[in-house]
Write a protein that holds these residues in place. Structure first.
Motif, PDB file in Angstrom:
ATOM      1  N   ALA A   1      -1.236  -7.867  -9.807  1.00 56.36           N
ATOM      2  CA  ALA A   1      -1.747  -7.301  -8.616  1.00 56.36           C
ATOM      3  C   ALA A   1      -0.662  -7.386  -7.588  1.00 56.36           C
ATOM      4  N   ARG A   2      -0.143  -8.680  -7.292  1.00 55.63           N
ATOM      5  CA  ARG A   2       0.806  -8.953  -6.394  1.00 55.63           C
ATOM      6  C   ARG A   2       2.147  -8.220  -6.440  1.00 55.63           C
ATOM      7  N   ALA A   3       2.536  -8.042  -7.651  1.00 52.40           N
ATOM      8  CA  ALA A   3       3.738  -7.384  -8.284  1.00 52.40           C
ATOM      9  C   ALA A   3       3.414  -5.710  -7.689  1.00 52.40           C
ATOM     10  N   LYS A   4       2.408  -5.467  -7.937  1.00 49.59           N
ATOM     11  CA  LYS A   4       2.139  -3.844  -7.653  1.00 49.59           C
ATOM     12  C   LYS A   4       2.173  -3.829  -6.215  1.00 49.59           C
ATOM     13  N   THR A   5       1.437  -4.586  -5.525  1.00 50.71           N
ATOM     14  CA  THR A   5       1.419  -4.556  -3.855  1.00 50.71           C
ATOM     15  C   THR A   5       2.738  -4.353  -3.264  1.00 50.71           C
ATOM     16  N   MET A   6       3.625  -5.631  -3.742  1.00 53.16           N
ATOM     17  CA  MET A   6       4.917  -5.768  -3.333  1.00 53.16           C
ATOM     18  C   MET A   6       5.822  -4.563  -3.607  1.00 53.16           C
TER      19      MET A   6
END
Length: 147
Positions: A45-50
């Protein structure tokens, strides 16, 4: 080209996000399998947010991506490995992941001191909430090992 304070703050957030994702990916094998599976969705999820923040920062803040600090990554990896000689490997990695979250929370707090374009606001807020959720999970995973 010089960056203004708001661009610098956003750049710090993006760098902290990238560093935390890289650190997790680089240390996957050092985590016990159950912990690895528990944490993977947080980092996916963090990669998508980034990526979403990078796109928005480029569009609304005219901020272009930078290269990672490879020397810092090498130092962090070496220091973490040295600590593993005297402690539980998963617990050492959890401690390092918590440190990554501390850096990210500081960068987000600094970013919040600047006005943000409306499209960025909800993504930054979600990033804050996700960071808090990951911190709670890391502490939860750390607790049983302290007894």
């Amino acid at each position: 080209m010089f960056l203004d304070n708001r661009q610098v703050a956003m750049d710090s957030v993006l760098e902290a996000l990238a560093d935390s994702i890289d650190y997790f990916q680089d240390n996957l094998e050092r985590l016990r399998p159950s912990l690895r599976e528990t944490l993977k969705p947080h980092y996916e999820a963090r990669a998508k947010t980034m990526h979403k923040l990078q796109e928005l920062a480029k569009r609304h803040l005219k901020l272009l991506p930078r290269d990672a600090d490879v020397e810092r990554d090498d130092y962090m990896w070496l220091w973490s490995r040295l600590k593993s000689f005297v402690g539980n490997e998963s617990q050492v990695v959890i401690g390092e992941l918590l440190e990554q979250e501390r850096v990210l929370m500081q960068a987000l707090a600094t970013l919040y001191t600047h006005p943000l374009p409306n499209p960025l606001e909800p993504v930054v807020e979600q990033c804050w909430k996700d960071c808090r959720a990951l911190i709670r999970e890391l502490y939860l995973q750390q607790k049983p090992r302290r007894r």
